[in-house]
Design a protein around this motif. Structure first.
Motif, PDB file in Angstrom:
ATOM      1  N   LYS A   1       0.816  -1.203   0.000  1.00  0.00           N
ATOM      2  CA  LYS A   1       0.000   0.000   0.000  1.00  0.00           C
ATOM      3  C   LYS A   1       0.852   1.257   0.000  1.00  0.00           C
ATOM      4  O   LYS A   1       0.606   2.198  -0.741  1.00  0.00           O
ATOM      5  CB  LYS A   1      -0.891  -0.013   1.251  1.00  0.00           C
ATOM      6  CG  LYS A   1      -1.989   0.980   1.204  1.00  0.00           C
ATOM      7  CD  LYS A   1      -3.091   0.645   2.224  1.00  0.00           C
ATOM      8  CE  LYS A   1      -3.882   1.915   2.516  1.00  0.00           C
ATOM      9  NZ  LYS A   1      -4.098   2.169   3.935  1.00  0.00           N
TER      10      LYS A   1
ATOM     11  N   ILE B   1       1.633  -0.034  -4.845  1.00  0.00           N
ATOM     12  CA  ILE B   1       0.630   0.280  -5.850  1.00  0.00           C
ATOM     13  C   ILE B   1       0.368   1.785  -5.923  1.00  0.00           C
ATOM     14  O   ILE B   1       0.474   2.506  -4.932  1.00  0.00           O
ATOM     15  CB  ILE B   1      -0.710  -0.447  -5.562  1.00  0.00           C
ATOM     16  CG1 ILE B   1      -1.302   0.035  -4.231  1.00  0.00           C
ATOM     17  CG2 ILE B   1      -0.511  -1.942  -5.523  1.00  0.00           C
ATOM     18  CD1 ILE B   1      -2.703  -0.467  -4.004  1.00  0.00           C
ATOM     19  N   ILE B   2       0.077   2.221  -7.137  1.00  0.00           N
ATOM     20  CA  ILE B   2      -0.427   3.578  -7.309  1.00  0.00           C
ATOM     21  C   ILE B   2      -1.936   3.403  -7.337  1.00  0.00           C
ATOM     22  O   ILE B   2      -2.505   3.024  -8.365  1.00  0.00           O
ATOM     23  CB  ILE B   2       0.058   4.202  -8.641  1.00  0.00           C
ATOM     24  CG1 ILE B   2       1.523   3.906  -8.869  1.00  0.00           C
ATOM     25  CG2 ILE B   2      -0.235   5.680  -8.641  1.00  0.00           C
ATOM     26  CD1 ILE B   2       2.487   4.801  -8.178  1.00  0.00           C
ATOM     27  N   PRO B   3      -2.596   3.675  -6.232  1.00  0.00           N
ATOM     28  CA  PRO B   3      -3.958   3.155  -6.041  1.00  0.00           C
ATOM     29  C   PRO B   3      -4.984   3.548  -7.098  1.00  0.00           C
ATOM     30  O   PRO B   3      -5.808   2.720  -7.471  1.00  0.00           O
ATOM     31  CB  PRO B   3      -4.362   3.716  -4.663  1.00  0.00           C
ATOM     32  CG  PRO B   3      -3.377   4.768  -4.341  1.00  0.00           C
ATOM     33  CD  PRO B   3      -2.141   4.490  -5.093  1.00  0.00           C
ATOM     34  N   GLN B   4      -4.905   4.791  -7.593  1.00  0.00           N
ATOM     35  CA  GLN B   4      -5.991   5.202  -8.466  1.00  0.00           C
ATOM     36  C   GLN B   4      -5.730   4.833  -9.930  1.00  0.00           C
ATOM     37  O   GLN B   4      -6.564   5.064 -10.791  1.00  0.00           O
ATOM     38  CB  GLN B   4      -6.236   6.717  -8.350  1.00  0.00           C
ATOM     39  CG  GLN B   4      -5.294   7.574  -9.160  1.00  0.00           C
ATOM     40  CD  GLN B   4      -3.930   7.716  -8.522  1.00  0.00           C
ATOM     41  OE1 GLN B   4      -3.648   7.122  -7.493  1.00  0.00           O
ATOM     42  NE2 GLN B   4      -3.081   8.512  -9.126  1.00  0.00           N
ATOM     43  N   LEU B   5      -4.566   4.261 -10.194  1.00  0.00           N
ATOM     44  CA  LEU B   5      -4.273   3.891 -11.577  1.00  0.00           C
ATOM     45  C   LEU B   5      -4.681   2.441 -11.845  1.00  0.00           C
ATOM     46  O   LEU B   5      -4.906   1.654 -10.939  1.00  0.00           O
ATOM     47  CB  LEU B   5      -2.780   4.071 -11.864  1.00  0.00           C
ATOM     48  CG  LEU B   5      -2.297   5.515 -11.853  1.00  0.00           C
ATOM     49  CD1 LEU B   5      -0.826   5.584 -12.215  1.00  0.00           C
ATOM     50  CD2 LEU B   5      -3.115   6.385 -12.789  1.00  0.00           C
TER      51      LEU B   5
ATOM     52  N   ARG C   1      -6.146 -12.304 -11.505  1.00  0.00           N
ATOM     53  CA  ARG C   1      -7.600 -12.268 -11.636  1.00  0.00           C
ATOM     54  C   ARG C   1      -8.084 -10.832 -11.587  1.00  0.00           C
ATOM     55  O   ARG C   1      -8.049 -10.168 -10.561  1.00  0.00           O
ATOM     56  CB  ARG C   1      -8.245 -13.094 -10.515  1.00  0.00           C
ATOM     57  CG  ARG C   1      -8.480 -14.530 -10.913  1.00  0.00           C
ATOM     58  CD  ARG C   1      -8.937 -15.341  -9.708  1.00  0.00           C
ATOM     59  NE  ARG C   1      -7.831 -15.511  -8.795  1.00  0.00           N
ATOM     60  CZ  ARG C   1      -7.097 -16.617  -8.709  1.00  0.00           C
ATOM     61  NH1 ARG C   1      -7.379 -17.627  -9.473  1.00  0.00           N
ATOM     62  NH2 ARG C   1      -6.098 -16.702  -7.857  1.00  0.00           N
TER      63      ARG C   1
ATOM     64  N   ARG D   1      -6.711  -0.862  -6.951  1.00  0.00           N
ATOM     65  CA  ARG D   1      -7.088  -0.986  -5.557  1.00  0.00           C
ATOM     66  C   ARG D   1      -8.307  -1.874  -5.363  1.00  0.00           C
ATOM     67  O   ARG D   1      -8.675  -2.206  -4.254  1.00  0.00           O
ATOM     68  CB  ARG D   1      -7.336   0.380  -4.917  1.00  0.00           C
ATOM     69  CG  ARG D   1      -8.389   1.194  -5.593  1.00  0.00           C
ATOM     70  CD  ARG D   1      -8.611   2.480  -4.844  1.00  0.00           C
ATOM     71  NE  ARG D   1      -9.149   3.507  -5.702  1.00  0.00           N
ATOM     72  CZ  ARG D   1      -9.027   4.796  -5.487  1.00  0.00           C
ATOM     73  NH1 ARG D   1      -8.368   5.220  -4.440  1.00  0.00           N
ATOM     74  NH2 ARG D   1      -9.546   5.669  -6.303  1.00  0.00           N
ATOM     75  N   GLU D   2      -8.965  -2.243  -6.482  1.00  0.00           N
ATOM     76  CA  GLU D   2     -10.109  -3.120  -6.347  1.00  0.00           C
ATOM     77  C   GLU D   2      -9.713  -4.584  -6.341  1.00  0.00           C
ATOM     78  O   GLU D   2     -10.528  -5.451  -6.063  1.00  0.00           O
ATOM     79  CB  GLU D   2     -11.090  -2.863  -7.497  1.00  0.00           C
ATOM     80  CG  GLU D   2     -11.693  -1.461  -7.473  1.00  0.00           C
ATOM     81  CD  GLU D   2     -12.594  -1.210  -8.657  1.00  0.00           C
ATOM     82  OE1 GLU D   2     -12.892  -2.176  -9.382  1.00  0.00           O
ATOM     83  OE2 GLU D   2     -12.991  -0.052  -8.863  1.00  0.00           O
ATOM     84  N   LEU D   3      -8.456  -4.857  -6.649  1.00  0.00           N
ATOM     85  CA  LEU D   3      -8.021  -6.256  -6.697  1.00  0.00           C
ATOM     86  C   LEU D   3      -7.758  -6.787  -5.298  1.00  0.00           C
ATOM     87  O   LEU D   3      -7.505  -6.030  -4.373  1.00  0.00           O
ATOM     88  CB  LEU D   3      -6.731  -6.369  -7.511  1.00  0.00           C
ATOM     89  CG  LEU D   3      -6.857  -6.744  -8.974  1.00  0.00           C
ATOM     90  CD1 LEU D   3      -7.752  -5.770  -9.686  1.00  0.00           C
ATOM     91  CD2 LEU D   3      -5.488  -6.776  -9.626  1.00  0.00           C
ATOM     92  N   SER D   4      -7.797  -8.096  -5.176  1.00  0.00           N
ATOM     93  CA  SER D   4      -7.456  -8.697  -3.887  1.00  0.00           C
ATOM     94  C   SER D   4      -5.953  -8.541  -3.660  1.00  0.00           C
ATOM     95  O   SER D   4      -5.189  -8.286  -4.588  1.00  0.00           O
ATOM     96  CB  SER D   4      -7.819 -10.173  -3.894  1.00  0.00           C
ATOM     97  OG  SER D   4      -6.915 -10.862  -4.728  1.00  0.00           O
ATOM     98  N   GLY D   5      -5.547  -8.741  -2.405  1.00  0.00           N
ATOM     99  CA  GLY D   5      -4.135  -8.561  -2.054  1.00  0.00           C
ATOM    100  C   GLY D   5      -3.233  -9.428  -2.901  1.00  0.00           C
ATOM    101  O   GLY D   5      -2.192  -8.984  -3.392  1.00  0.00           O
TER     102      GLY D   5
END
Lengths: 331, 328, 516
Positions: C348, C352-356, C395, C404-408
Motif C-alpha cells: 500500500k 501500488i499507485i492506487p488510483q491507476l 484475476r 485498488r479493487e483487486l485482492s491482495g
C-alpha cells in the motif's frame, strides 16, 4: 493479521456504493455543464448568438490555458500561486520588446517573434525557479510559489514603472485579436493546449509519471520514476502557459498594466481545477475536466448576471461551489 | 548524571540558529539605524506614528495569522474578512464608535468560527476552506454595501478611532500594541497558547495526550477572524469608508509577515513578538523607499517593495528549510 | 499489603476488522509491580491488543479489568485518565516544545486560574527527572535531546499522571547499550513503586534481563503465558514462530520444488553494509540462478538491507559490488537500469499507485522501454500486460480495472509483474506472499522457482519458515542488524533455522534453560 483476500468482499462494495460515487466524480461536472447549457438555451435570450459565444469563450480561454498548467502541478500534489504574477511579467516584457527603439529590435521580423518567445521563456524559467525550491529545498509548494506571487508582480511593475503601456501592433496583437476561420485565436490556442495536455497525460511516459508521482511518490520512486525532474517540469509548464496567457490578455486589451494583468488568476485557475474534478491531493490530472470546470464557473457567472443577480452574490455562489466540489471529492 | 543536548552546537550552527530565530529583529534594527542616519525626520514622531498607524491593520491580520499558522494551518480569508468588517463598521458607525467596533469584530469572529468548524469537524483542508471563505466574505461585503462604498457616519464618534488618541499615541497604534500584548500573554503565559503550539508540533501526539484539538483549532480561527474584524474597524476609521473592493492580497502579506518574522509555516514553533517584528520590517521597507525617493538620488519606485518583500520571504524560507533539515 | 489479584486482566478479547479477525480469544494478565513481556511476530495481534487496552480501538467482545474494576476506554485520553500510559516507539511527544511542557501538557499548573505557572512546572519536571537519575535542562526543546532521553521524559510524564500501568512499545529499538541500562534502572524503580510495565519487544537478551513474566501471541491467539525463568530461548522463539520444540520439518507445503539448482555468476555482493541503527554489519551475496533467503525476526534489518542493495537508501559504510565490481547506486532508477528489481513489503505504501489501473501499475517501471520519443506505444504496452496477466494468472475484470479493487494476492502479482516485465537479472522480494491466500501463494512461489531455474537471481525476505527452508538455496540469518549465520541447503531445516534466529549460531543443546 493482514487481510487475506479481504478485498474480495470489497469488490462487490465497489460495484454499488462506491461505484455511484465514482460515476458522480467522472460525469458530474459534465452533467452540471449540460444542465447549465440547457437552462440557458431555454431561458436566456440570445444565448446562441455568436456574440454571446464569443464573449464567454474569450473570457474563459486565458483561464483555461493557465488552469491546464495548474492541473499538472496539482496532479503532483503541489500548487502554483505565482501564475498571475507571471502573467504580469510576460505582459510587461512583450511591449518592451516590440515597442523598443533599440536598433537591434527595429526590424519587426525580429522583434515580433522575440516578443512572443522571450516572455514565455522568462516565465518558464521562473517556473523552474519554483520547481527547484520545491524539489531541491523541499519548501512547501504554497510557500515556494508565494515568493513569486509577491515579488513577481513587483518585478513587472518595476520593469514598466507602473505605467500603462498602450500600443497598437496588429502583428503582435494577432495572438489576442486574430480570428482565423472566424474563431478567436485564443480559443484555438486554448483547444490546442487542452488537447496536447490531455493527450500527454494519457499517452506519454512523462504524463504517466506525473500521475504516479502524485498518486504514490514512494512507489513511483522505487519504480524508477525521476520524481524530482517530473516535479520541476510541471512548474516549468505552468510558468510557460502563464506567460502565453499574459500575452493574450495584453493583446486583447491593447494595453499592458502590470498592476492588473493576471490579478486573481491563481484563484480562478484553482477553482476551475477543483470544480473540474482533479483532487487537490494529487494523483489525477483531468485536463478536460478543468476545461469543463472553467466553463461551468463562467457559465454560472453569465447565467446569474444575465438574470440580474448581482456580482456579489455570484461570488458567494462561487465559493459554495468550490467547497462543495472539494467536499464531494474527499478521499 | 548530567546529560547535555546531543546537538552540541558548534559556534557556526549556534549563530545560524540564533539568526534564523532573531534574524528579522537584527535586520529591523539595522534598517532603523540605517534610516535614522540617512534621512531627516525618520525617527521623528510623525514618521513613527504614521508608520505604525498604517501598519496597524496588517499587524492585526498577521497576529491572527500567527496563531493559525502555529497550529499548522492557514487562513486565506483575513483580507476579505477585514473588508467585510469595514463595511459592517461603516454601516454601524451611526450608532457610535463602540457598537460599530463590536459589530465588526463579531462579524469577523463569526466567519472565523465558521472556518474553524468546517476545518476541525468536516475535515476540509484549511487552504480550501479559507479560500471559499475569502470568496464568500467578499461577496457578502458587496451585498451589504450594495456594490458601492459605504461612507462612515462621522457624526457619532466613530471617526475618532482613526483621528484621536491617548497621551499622544493614536488609537490605532494603541490597539495594535494592546492586541500584541494580549496575544503575547496568551501565547507565552497561558496553557491555551502552549497547546496551540503543541497541536502544530505534533497533532497526533497532542490528541493522544488528551488535548481537545478540535476546540483549539476552532479557537485560533475564531481569533483570526475576530482580529481581522478589528483590522476592518481600523480600515474604516482610517479611510472613512467601507470599501468592498479593498484588501486584495492582504492575507498573503500577513503570511509573509509571519514567515519573515521566523514562525515556521509548518507549525509548532513561532511567537507573537516575531510577527510584530516581521510586520514592522515589511512595513519599514515601504517607508524607507519613500524616504530614499524623497532624497532624489535614486528613484526606486514603490514597486520595488514587492520585490524586496518577496526576496525577504525567500531568504527566510531558505534559512528555515536549512534549519529544518539539520534538526535532530 | 500487596494484593495477589492481578492489576490487569484481559480475557477472551475478540476484535474483527472488515474481512479479517485480528484477535480471537486473546488473553493478557499483568500483576502488580510486575514487568511483563508481550511477544509475537508480525500479525500476531499484539499491537491490536495493546491498542484495545489503551483505548485506540474498542474490543468486539471479552472483558478488561483494571485494579479490580471493569474498564472500557473509548479513547487514548480516557486510558490515560484511567491510569494506563503508553510510551511509543517513536516517542510521540511534541519535539518542538520544551521538556517541561511535554511532561505537563494538558495538566499545566496555573497561577490565578488562567496564567501558566512556569516556574512550578519547570521545578516539578526537573525534580521528576532527577528522581529518575536524569539531570537535564527542562526548558530546552524535547527534540534537542537524543531518543533515549525523550523516552525518559515520556516515562516521567507517565509517572506524573500517576499511572498504574505503563506500556512500552519497542522502547529499546533506538537505544545503545548504556541507554538501555539506564532505561532498565528506571523500570526497576517503577517496579519498586508498585507500577507495572508491559514490555513489548523482540530483543531476547533484554526480555530475559528485565521481565518477570511473558505472554506469547500468534495468529491472534495468546498461546502461552509463564514466568521468563521457565522458558528457554529456543522454546520462546519456537512458540513465536508456531513450532513445537523438537518438531521436525513438515511435509512439503509450499510451491517451491526444493530441487538442486546450479548457481552461476555472482550478481551482487554486499560487504559489511552499515546504515543507521538498523543495519550494523551485513554481508551477503546472490548469484544468478539461485534463491537466497534472508531470515530473521522483526527489526533484524532485512528490509533495510534490501533497500540498500536496490539503491533506495545509501549505505553509510561497507561496500556494494555488482558483477564483481564496486558500484554505487544513486537511486532506484540506476538499479533498474542495471537489471535489479525490488518488490517492497508494504504494497500500500510503496507498491501500488492506487488510483491507476492494472495496466498502468504493471508497466510503470517498463515505461521508458515501451515508448518511442516519449510516447508510449499502446500496442506494445497492451501486449505486455496481456502476456503477464495470463502468465501470472492475475484475476481481474480487465487491464483497465483500478488496482485498488483487486485482492491482495492479485495486487502482489501485478507488482511482481512490474519487475518481471523488465527481465531483471536480480529480483529482491520483501515478503512476497504476505497477506495472500494459500492458493495464490503457491502460484507465486512456483513462479519464483521457474524464474530462478531460468537464470534469475532472487533475494527473498520471508517470515514464513517453510518458504525459506523449501525455496532457498541458502539462507542468510540476520539478527539486530548483523548477518550472523548462513545456512546452505544441506543444513537447511526448520529446527536449524529457528536455532540460528534464536541463538545466533549456538547449537540448540547448549541452551537448556534461559539465564537472565
Amino acid at each position: 493479521m493482514l487481510p487475506r483476500d479481504g478485498a474480495a468482499s470489497t469488490k462487490s462494495r465497489f460495484a454499488t456504493g462506491a461505484g455511484l460515487a465514482a460515476l458522480g466524480r467522472r460525469y458530474g461536472a459534465l452533467a452540471a455543464l449540460a444542465l447549465l447549457l440547457l437552462y440557458n438555451l431555454l431561458f436566456t435570450r440570445n444565448f446562441l448568438s455568436t456574440q454571446t459565444l464569443y464573449v464567454n469563450l474569450t473570457q474563459v480561454a486565458t483561464i483555461v490555458i493557465v488552469a491546464v498548467g495548474m492541473t499538472l502541478v496539482v496532479a503532483t500534489g503541489g500548487i502554483d500561486l505565482s501564475v498571475g504574477s507571471l502573467m504580469a511579467i510576460a505582459g510587461a516584457l512583450a511591449p518592451l520588446i516590440f515597442l523598443s527603439q533599440a536598433p537591434a529590435l527595429s526590424n519587426p521580423a525580429i522583434a515580433i517573434p522575440l516578443a512572443f518567445v522571450l516572455p514565455v521563456l522568462v516565465t518558464a524559467a521562473l517556473g523552474l525557479f519554483n520547481g527547484v525550491l520545491v524539489t531541491s529545498y523541499r519548501i512547501q509548494p504554497i510557500i515556494a510559489t508565494l515568493v513569486l506571487y509577491i515579488a513577481g508582480r513587483g518585478i513587472a511593475q518595476v520593469m514598466t514603472n507602473g505605467y500603462l503601456q498602450s500600443f497598437k501592433n496588429p502583428a503582435f496583437q494577432s495572438i489576442g485579436l486574430g480570428r482565423p476561420l472566424g474563431i478567436p485565436v485564443q480559443v484555438i490556442l486554448m483547444l490546442i493546449v487542452v488537447a496536447v495536455a490531455a493527450w500527454a497525460v494519457r499517452s506519454t511516459v512523462f504524463g504517466r509519471y506525473v500521475l504516479a508521482v502524485g498518486g504514490n511518490e514512494a512507489a513511483a520512486r522505487l519504480a524508477g520514476a525521476p520524481v524530482s525532474s517530473v516535479k520541476r517540469s510541471v512548474y516549468v509548464i505552468s510558468g510557460a502557459l502563464a506567460g502565453i496567457a499574459g500575452l493574450i490578455v495584453i493583446a486583447i486589451n491593447s494595453a499592458s498594466d502590470a498592476n492588473l494583468v493576471g490579478q486573481n488568476m491563481e484563484l480562478d485557475a484553482i477553482a476551475a481545477v477543483a470544480v473540474g474534478g482533479t483532487p487537490l491531493t494529487g494523483g489525477r490530472a483531468l485536463v478536460i475536466g478543468t476545461l469543463v470546470g472553467a466553463l461551468i464557473i463562467q457559465l454560472i457567472r453569465f447565467t446569474l448576471i444575465s438574470n440580474g443577480v448581482p456580482y456579489a452574490a455570484a461570488q458567494i455562489i462561487n465559493a459554495a461551489i468550490i467547497l462543495g466540489a472539494v467536499y464531494i471529492q474527499r478521499p | 548524571m548530567l546529560t547535555q543536548p546531543s546537538t552540541m552546537p558548534s559556534p557556526w550552527r549556534a549563530s545560524a540558529q540564533w539568526l534564523g530565530r532573531n534574524g528579522a529583529l537584527v535586520v529591523l534594527v539595522a534598517l532603523v539605524i540605517f534610516g535614522a542616519g540617512r534621512y531627516d525626520g525618520f525617527l521623528g514622531v510623525y514618521n513613527i506614528t504614521e508608520l505604525l498607524r498604517y501598519n496597524a491593520m496588517f499587524g492585526l491580520l498577521a497576529l491572527g495569522m500567527t496563531f493559525v499558522i502555529m497550529t499548522g494551518g492557514i487562513d486565506l480569508s483575513v483580507g476579505a474578512v477585514a473588508v467585510l468588517a469595514s463595511v459592517v463598521a461603516a454601516q454601524l458607525s451611526y450608532l457610535g464608535a463602540f457598537p460599530a467596533l463590536l459589530g465588526a469584530v463579531l462579524a469577523g469572529a463569526a466567519v472565523g468560527l465558521l472556518n474553524g468548524a468546517v476545518i476541525a469537524w468536516l475535515g476540509i483542508p484549511p487552504f480550501i476552506t479559507t479560500l471559499a471563505a475569502l470568496l464568500g466574505a467578499r461577496g457578502l461585503a458587496l451585498i451589504l454595501a450594495n456594490n458601492a462604498a459605504v461612507s462612515v457616519d462621522t457624526g457619532a464618534g466613530f471617526a475618532s478611532i482613526g483621528l484621536d488618541g491617548l497621551l499622544g499615541a493614536p488609537y490605532p497604534v494603541l490597539i495594535l500594541f494592546g492586541a500584541y500584548l494580549a496575544g503575547w500573554v496568551l501565547q507565552e503565559h497561558t496553557p491555551f497558547g502552549r497547546h496551540v503550539l503543541a497541536v502544530g508540533g505534533n497533532e497526533d501526539a497532542t490528541r493522544l495526550m488528551g488535548l481537545p484539538v478540535r476546540r483549539i483549532k476552532l479557537g485560533v480561527y475564531g481569533l483570526s477572524g475576530g482580529l481581522a474584524g478589528l483590522a476592518g474597524v481600523l480600515l474604516a476609521a482610517l479611510t472613512f469608508t467601507g470599501l468592498p473592493t479593498e484588501g486584495v492580497g492582504w492575507e498573503l502579506q500577513a503570511i509573509a509577515a509571519v514567515v519573515v518574522g521566523g514562525t515556521l509555516l509548518t507549525g509548532g514553533m513561532g511567537s507573537v513578538s516575531s510577527t510584530l517584528v516581521g510586520t514592522l520590517l515589511l512595513g519599514l521597507i515601504f517607508n524607507l523607499l519613500n524616504f530614499e525617493n524623497g532624497r532624489g538620488s535614486i528613484s526606486l519606485t514603490a514597486y520595488w517593495q514587492s520585490v524586496i518583500r518577496g526576496g525577504f520571504l525567500l531568504l527566510v524560507v531558505l534559512l528555515q528549510s536549512r534549519a529544518a533539515r539539520r534538526a535532530p | 499489603m500487596p494484593s495477589s489479584q492481578p492489576l490487569l486482566q484481559m480475557e477472551r478479547i475478540v476484535k474483527r476488522f472488515p474481512g479479517v479477525k485480528a484477535l480471537a480469544e486473546a488473553r493478557l494478565s499483568v500483576g502488580r509491580g510486575e514487568v511483563h513481556a508481550l511477544v509475537g511476530e508480525n500479525g500476531a495481534g499484539k499491537s491490536t491488543l495493546i491498542k484495545i487496552l489503551t483505548g485506540v480501538y474498542q474490543r468486539d467482545s471479552g472483558s478488561i479489568t483494571l485494579d479490580g474494576r471493569p474498564v472500557a476506554f473509548l479513547s487514548p485520553q480516557q486510558a490515560q485518565a484511567g491510569g494506563v500510559s503508553t510510551i511509543y516507539q517513536e516517542v510521540n511527544l511534541v519535539p518542538l516544545r520544551s521538556v517541561a511542557e511535554n511532561i505537563f501538557l494538558g495538566r499545566e499548573p496555573r497561577r490565578y486560574g488562567i496564567l501558566l505557572d512556569r516556574r512550578r512546572m519547570q521545578h516539578e519536571s526537573a525534580a521528576l527527572l532527577a528522581g529518575m537519575g536524569l539531570q537535564i535542562d527542562v526548558t530546552l526543546p524535547l527534540g534537542a535531546y537524543p531518543i533515549a532521553v525523550q523516552q525518559m521524559v515520556a516515562v516521567a510524564r507517565a509517572i506524573s499522571t500517576r499511572s498504574q500501568l505503563v506500556v512500552m512499545d519497542e522502547p529499546t529499538s533506538s537505544l545503545d547499550e548504556r541507554e538501555v541500562a539506564r532505561l532498565f534502572e528506571v523500570i526497576r524503580r517503577l517496579k519498586a513503586d508498585g507500577v507495572s510495565v508491559i514490555f513489548v519487544s523482540h530483543r531476547f537478551d533484554e526480555l530475559y534481563t528485565i521481565c518477570d513474566r511473558v505472554t506469547i501471541m500468534r495468529d491472534g491467539h495468546t498461546i502461552d503465558e509463564r514466568p521468563m525463568a521457565q522458558l528457554s530461548r529456543l522454546e520462546l522463539v519456537s512458540k513465536m514462530l508456531g513450532r513445537e520444540l523438537g518438531a521436525l520439518q513438515r511435509a512439503h507445503t509450499t510451491g517451491f520444488a526444493a530441487a538442486e539448482r546450479d548457481a552461476a555468476e555472482l550478481l551482487v555482493e554486499g560487504r559489511s553494509l552499515r546504515r543507521g541503527r538498523a543495519l550494523r554489519d551485513v554481508s551477503l551475496s546472490v548469484r544468478a540462478g539461485e534463491i537466497v533467503g534472508l531470515g530473521g525476526l522483526l527489526g533484524s534489518g532485512r528490509t533495510e538491507t534490501a533497500r540498500v542493495l536496490f539503491g533506495a537508501d545509501k549505505p553509510e559504510g561497507g561496500e556494494l559490488l555488482l558483477d564483481g565490481k564496486p558500484a554505487r547506486l544513486r537511486n532506484p532508477r540506476a538499479a533498474v537500469r542495471v537489471g535489479i528489481g525490488f518488490c517492497s513489503e508494504d504494497r500500500k505504501a510503496e507498491g501500488i499507485i492506487p488510483q491507476l489501473s492494472v495496466r498502468e501499475n504493471l508497466t510503470l517501471a517498463a515505461l521508458p522501454g515501451l515508448a518511442r520519443l516519449g510516447v508510449v506505444s499502446r500496442e506494445r504496452q497492451q501486449a505486455l500486460v496481456d502476456r503477464f496477466i495470463k502468465r501470472l494468472g492475475i484475476r481481474t475484470t480487465g487491464p483497465e480495472q483500478q488496482i485498488r479493487e483487486l485482492s491482495g494476492g492479485n495486487q502482489q502479482k501485478v507488482l511482481l509483474a512490474r519487475w518481471l516485465c523488465l527481465n531483471p537479472r536480480l529480483l529482491i522480494l520483501d515478503e512476497p506472499t504476505r497477506g495472500i491466500d494459500v492458493g495464490a501463494r503457491a502460484e507465486i512461489q512456483r513462479l519464483i522457482d521457474e524464474l530462478a531455474a531460468a537464470g534469475l537471481g532472487v533475494l527473498m525476505i520471508s517470515s514464513e519458515l517453510e518458504e525459506l527452508t523449501e525455496g532457498c538455496d541458502r539462507v542468510v540469518v540476520l539478527r539486530d542488524g548483523r548477518s550472523v549465520a548462513e545456512l546452505p541447503r544441506a543444513q537447511l531445516n526448520e529446527a536449524a533455522l529457528v536455532a540460528a534466529i534464536a541463538n545466533a549460531g549456538r547449537p540448540p543443546e547448549e541452551d537448556a534453560n534461559a539465564t537472565p
